[in-house]
Design an enzyme around this catalytic site. Structure first.
Site, PDB file in Angstrom:
ATOM      1  N   SER A   1       5.562  -1.174  -1.529  1.00 57.69           N
ATOM      2  CA  SER A   1       5.035  -0.387  -2.544  1.00 57.69           C
ATOM      3  C   SER A   1       6.224   0.264  -3.221  1.00 57.69           C
ATOM      4  CB  SER A   1       3.858   0.339  -2.051  1.00 57.69           C
ATOM      5  OG  SER A   1       3.127   1.132  -3.240  1.00 57.69           O
TER       6      SER A   1
ATOM      7  N   LYS B   1       0.427  -9.823  -9.791  1.00 50.84           N
ATOM      8  CA  LYS B   1      -0.655  -9.111  -8.693  1.00 50.84           C
ATOM      9  C   LYS B   1      -1.988  -8.797  -9.316  1.00 50.84           C
ATOM     10  CE  LYS B   1      -1.762  -6.280  -4.718  1.00 50.84           C
ATOM     11  NZ  LYS B   1      -2.209  -5.015  -5.202  1.00 50.84           N
TER      12      LYS B   1
ATOM     13  N   THR C   1       2.161  -5.450 -10.376  1.00 52.34           N
ATOM     14  CA  THR C   1       0.805  -5.369 -10.226  1.00 52.34           C
ATOM     15  C   THR C   1       0.387  -4.905 -11.626  1.00 52.34           C
ATOM     16  OG1 THR C   1       0.867  -4.294  -8.078  1.00 52.34           O
ATOM     17  CG2 THR C   1      -0.914  -3.748  -9.154  1.00 52.34           C
TER      18      THR C   1
ATOM     19  N   HIS D   1      -7.473  -5.201  -6.178  1.00 49.15           N
ATOM     20  CA  HIS D   1      -6.940  -4.032  -5.658  1.00 49.15           C
ATOM     21  C   HIS D   1      -7.753  -3.444  -4.519  1.00 49.15           C
ATOM     22  CE1 HIS D   1      -3.552  -1.146  -7.146  1.00 49.15           C
ATOM     23  NE2 HIS D   1      -4.117  -0.469  -6.198  1.00 49.15           N
TER      24      HIS D   1
ATOM     25  N   TYR E   1       5.075  -1.369 -10.393  1.00 48.28           N
ATOM     26  CA  TYR E   1       4.258  -1.063 -11.713  1.00 48.28           C
ATOM     27  C   TYR E   1       5.312  -0.755 -12.764  1.00 48.28           C
ATOM     28  CZ  TYR E   1       0.329   0.289  -8.688  1.00 48.28           C
ATOM     29  OH  TYR E   1      -0.867   0.261  -7.695  1.00 48.28           O
TER      30      TYR E   1
ATOM     31  N   THR F   1       0.781  -1.237  -0.213  1.00 43.01           N
ATOM     32  CA  THR F   1       0.007   0.162   0.119  1.00 43.01           C
ATOM     33  C   THR F   1       0.826   1.236  -0.076  1.00 43.01           C
ATOM     34  OG1 THR F   1      -0.260  -0.240   2.341  1.00 43.01           O
ATOM     35  CG2 THR F   1      -1.948  -0.947   0.943  1.00 43.01           C
TER      36      THR F   1
HETATM   37  C1  LIG Z   1      -4.361   2.947   0.311  1.00 40.21           C
HETATM   38  C2  LIG Z   1      -4.323   1.811  -0.588  1.00 40.21           C
HETATM   39  C3  LIG Z   1      -3.032   2.068  -1.097  1.00 40.21           C
HETATM   40  C4  LIG Z   1      -2.652   0.862  -2.016  1.00 40.21           C
HETATM   41  N1  LIG Z   1      -1.506   1.039  -2.811  1.00 40.21           N
HETATM   42  C5  LIG Z   1      -1.106   0.035  -3.762  1.00 40.21           C
HETATM   43  C6  LIG Z   1       0.361  -0.033  -4.264  1.00 40.21           C
HETATM   44  O1  LIG Z   1       0.719   1.109  -4.280  1.00 40.21           O
HETATM   45  N2  LIG Z   1       0.199  -1.106  -4.862  1.00 40.21           N
HETATM   46  C7  LIG Z   1      -0.248  -2.176  -5.348  1.00 40.21           C
HETATM   47  O2  LIG Z   1      -0.280  -3.022  -6.061  1.00 40.21           O
HETATM   48  N3  LIG Z   1      -1.566  -2.230  -4.619  1.00 40.21           N
HETATM   49  C8  LIG Z   1      -1.708  -1.229  -3.858  1.00 40.21           C
HETATM   50  N4  LIG Z   1      -3.078  -1.165  -3.063  1.00 40.21           N
HETATM   51  C9  LIG Z   1      -3.945  -2.519  -3.212  1.00 40.21           C
HETATM   52  C10 LIG Z   1      -3.302  -3.450  -1.983  1.00 40.21           C
HETATM   53  O3  LIG Z   1      -2.361  -4.243  -2.392  1.00 40.21           O
HETATM   54  C11 LIG Z   1      -4.438  -4.647  -1.863  1.00 40.21           C
HETATM   55  O4  LIG Z   1      -4.684  -5.017  -2.935  1.00 40.21           O
HETATM   56  C12 LIG Z   1      -5.769  -4.310  -1.197  1.00 40.21           C
HETATM   57  O5  LIG Z   1      -5.652  -3.274  -0.162  1.00 40.21           O
HETATM   58  C13 LIG Z   1      -6.466  -5.462  -0.610  1.00 40.21           C
HETATM   59  O6  LIG Z   1      -7.621  -4.965   0.142  1.00 40.21           O
HETATM   60  P1  LIG Z   1      -7.840  -4.817   1.723  1.00 40.21           P
HETATM   61  O7  LIG Z   1      -7.547  -3.030   1.731  1.00 40.21           O
HETATM   62  O8  LIG Z   1      -9.435  -4.996   1.760  1.00 40.21           O
HETATM   63  O9  LIG Z   1      -7.094  -5.867   2.354  1.00 40.21           O
HETATM   64  C14 LIG Z   1      -3.477  -0.330  -2.205  1.00 40.21           C
HETATM   65  C15 LIG Z   1      -4.527  -0.387  -1.394  1.00 40.21           C
HETATM   66  C16 LIG Z   1      -4.939   0.596  -0.434  1.00 40.21           C
HETATM   67  C17 LIG Z   1      -6.076   0.601   0.239  1.00 40.21           C
HETATM   68  O1  LIG Z   2      -3.815   4.056  -4.512  1.00 38.75           O
HETATM   69  C1  LIG Z   2      -3.431   2.861  -4.777  1.00 38.75           C
HETATM   70  O2  LIG Z   2      -4.572   1.910  -4.660  1.00 38.75           O
HETATM   71  C2  LIG Z   2      -2.283   2.720  -5.724  1.00 38.75           C
HETATM   72  O3  LIG Z   2      -2.205   1.599  -6.039  1.00 38.75           O
HETATM   73  C3  LIG Z   2      -1.296   3.787  -5.948  1.00 38.75           C
HETATM   74  C4  LIG Z   2      -0.698   3.645  -7.274  1.00 38.75           C
HETATM   75  C5  LIG Z   2       0.328   4.763  -7.496  1.00 38.75           C
HETATM   76  C6  LIG Z   2       0.406   5.567  -6.479  1.00 38.75           C
HETATM   77  C7  LIG Z   2      -0.038   5.774  -5.502  1.00 38.75           C
HETATM   78  C8  LIG Z   2      -1.104   4.842  -4.879  1.00 38.75           C
END
Ligand SMILES: Cc1cc2nc3c(=O)[nH]c(=O)nc-3n(C[C@H](O)[C@H](O)[C@H](O)COP(=O)(O)O)c2cc1C
Ligand SMILES: O=C(O)C(=O)c1ccccc1
Length: 352
Positions: free
Chosen positions: A105, A225, A155, A249, A129, A77
């Site tokens: 992340s 992912k 991802t 996601h 990414y 995250t």
């Molecule tokens: C605030 C936030 C930021 C996230 N940032 C990323 C990220 O940078 N890269 C990514 O692959 N997934 C990102 N995700 C997705 C998470 O890896 C994950 O798939 C998701 O949070 C799972 O669901 P849950 O929050 O219900 O556990 C993000 C999710 C949240 C809530």
């Molecule tokens: O917010 C997100 O879910 C996320 O995947 C993301 C991707 C790039 C920059 C910041 C957050």
């Protein structure tokens, strides 16, 4: 200290800037998928076995060669410093303390080298990414390797950024002054703009060819992912990935994708044991972990629960969230009469 993840969310909400809370909590469109992820677990029932003399359950697993003490990983995250000044360092310390893997992340607000330095000896994976500039992508991969990350989590559910109505309403589209995506530094202090921090590009051009390029670029195992379609699971195997990570996601990309746990059985069948299958989305309690593993997941990951722990109590908060999940997984297995997470099967789960 809060006693459930729900209480952690309430505590986090009290502490966070409302726009930042919305960023963490929210999802795409009508948030149908955000809600579906949790609701799907509530629609699955557990059918315990009795008199099995199972003893204390064993919940450790080995993933891509790394032993983990509990089958709950920290999902990647973004932007942890919005939740706590120590940011990803605090999260990494708590994950290491719980004996589990943090997936760092690419959008972390602490550089992957600094996260790794905070937890010597711990297992970290790095989430990527793929950027259209493959030379820059390679530079990031090299940084993750050099920092000691043990896998690359690519991802693939983000050919474009999800449209998140809460963020659009709040005008949240960038980090505040003083915070950066530290893994996006150009690494060229003598460049025209100094050590430029590049924006993360979501590119619809990314294809299976990029997965092949990454495979040739690095010896790290590649985890894909964001796979939801069983046909893509089969293609992923053809392209030599080391694990699949079923995820929508957290409902933040395409709204109305099915709940993550409902996607599992078809993907698990398509993979037929060739590689481990991970899953995230909506996991909030021990029974959720057990249901996902009974349906064939090798382990699960949690995103928002970790953010709530971090915002509510920093490293200690994340440690407590992971500890709650560990205790609940053990307790659930005990009540199911199951000796080890390796003994779980679909016979334990029923629709309800
Ligand atoms: C605030 C936030 C930021 C996230 N940032 C990323 C990220 O940078 N890269 C990514 O692959 N997934 C990102 N995700 C997705 C998470 O890896 C994950 O798939 C998701 O949070 C799972 O669901 P849950 O929050 O219900 O556990 C993000 C999710 C949240 C809530
Ligand atoms: O917010 C997100 O879910 C996320 O995947 C993301 C991707 C790039 C920059 C910041 C957050």
């Amino acid at each position: 200290m809060p006693r459930t993840i729900r209480e952690f969310e309430a505590a986090a909400r009290d502490r966070l800037d409302p726009a930042h809370y919305d960023y963490f909590a929210g999802g795409a469109g009508e948030e149908i998928t955000v809600r579906a992820n949790e609701a799907a677990f509530a629609r699955l029932a557990l059918l315990p076995r009795v008199l099995r003399g199972a003893g204390s359950p064993r919940i450790g697993v080995t993933l891509l060669g790394s032993p983990v003490a509990m089958p709950v990983l920290v999902a990647p995250t973004a932007f942890h410093r919005l939740a706590d000044p120590e940011g990803e360092r605090a999260t990494a310390r708590a994950a290491a303390g719980a004996g589990t893997i943090m997936i760092v992340s690419m959008a972390a607000t602490v550089a992957v080298e600094d996260v790794a330095a905070a937890v010597p000896g711990a297992t970290l994976w790095f989430q990527l990414y793929v950027q259209p500039d493959m030379a820059f992508t390679e530079a990031i991969v090299r940084r993750a390797e050099a920092a000691g990350c043990a896998a690359l989590v690519v991802t693939v559910d983000s050919p474009a950024r999800g449209r998140r109505d809460r963020d659009l309403r709040n005008g949240f589209d960038d980090l505040p002054e003083g915070m950066r995506c530290e893994n996006m530094r150009d690494g060229d202090p003598g460049g025209p703009d100094g050590d430029l921090v590049r924006p993360i590009v979501m590119s619809p051009e990314i294809s299976w060819e990029h997965v092949d390029l990454l495979r040739r670029m690095t010896r790290l195992p590649i985890v894909l992912k964001g796979v939801t379609h069983p046909a893509d699971a089969r293609l992923a195997l053809d392209h030599g990935v080391s694990a699949l990570y079923v995820s929508n996601h957290g409902g933040r990309q395409l709204d109305t994708v099915p709940a993550a746990v409902d996607l599992l059985p078809e993907i698990v069948a398509a993979v037929a044991g060739a590689v481990p299958v991970l899953v995230d989305g909506g996991i909030r309690r021990g029974p959720d972990v057990v249901k996902a593993m009974a349906l064939g997941a090798s382990a699960v990951a949690v995103g928002r629960p970790v953010i709530w722990g971090l915002a509510a109590g920093g490293e200690r908060g994340v440690a407590r969230v992971l500890g709650l999940l560990r205790d609940e997984v053990e307790h659930t297995l005990t009540l199911c009469g199951v000796a080890s997470v390796h003994d779980l099967g679909p016979d334990l789960v029923r629709p309800c």
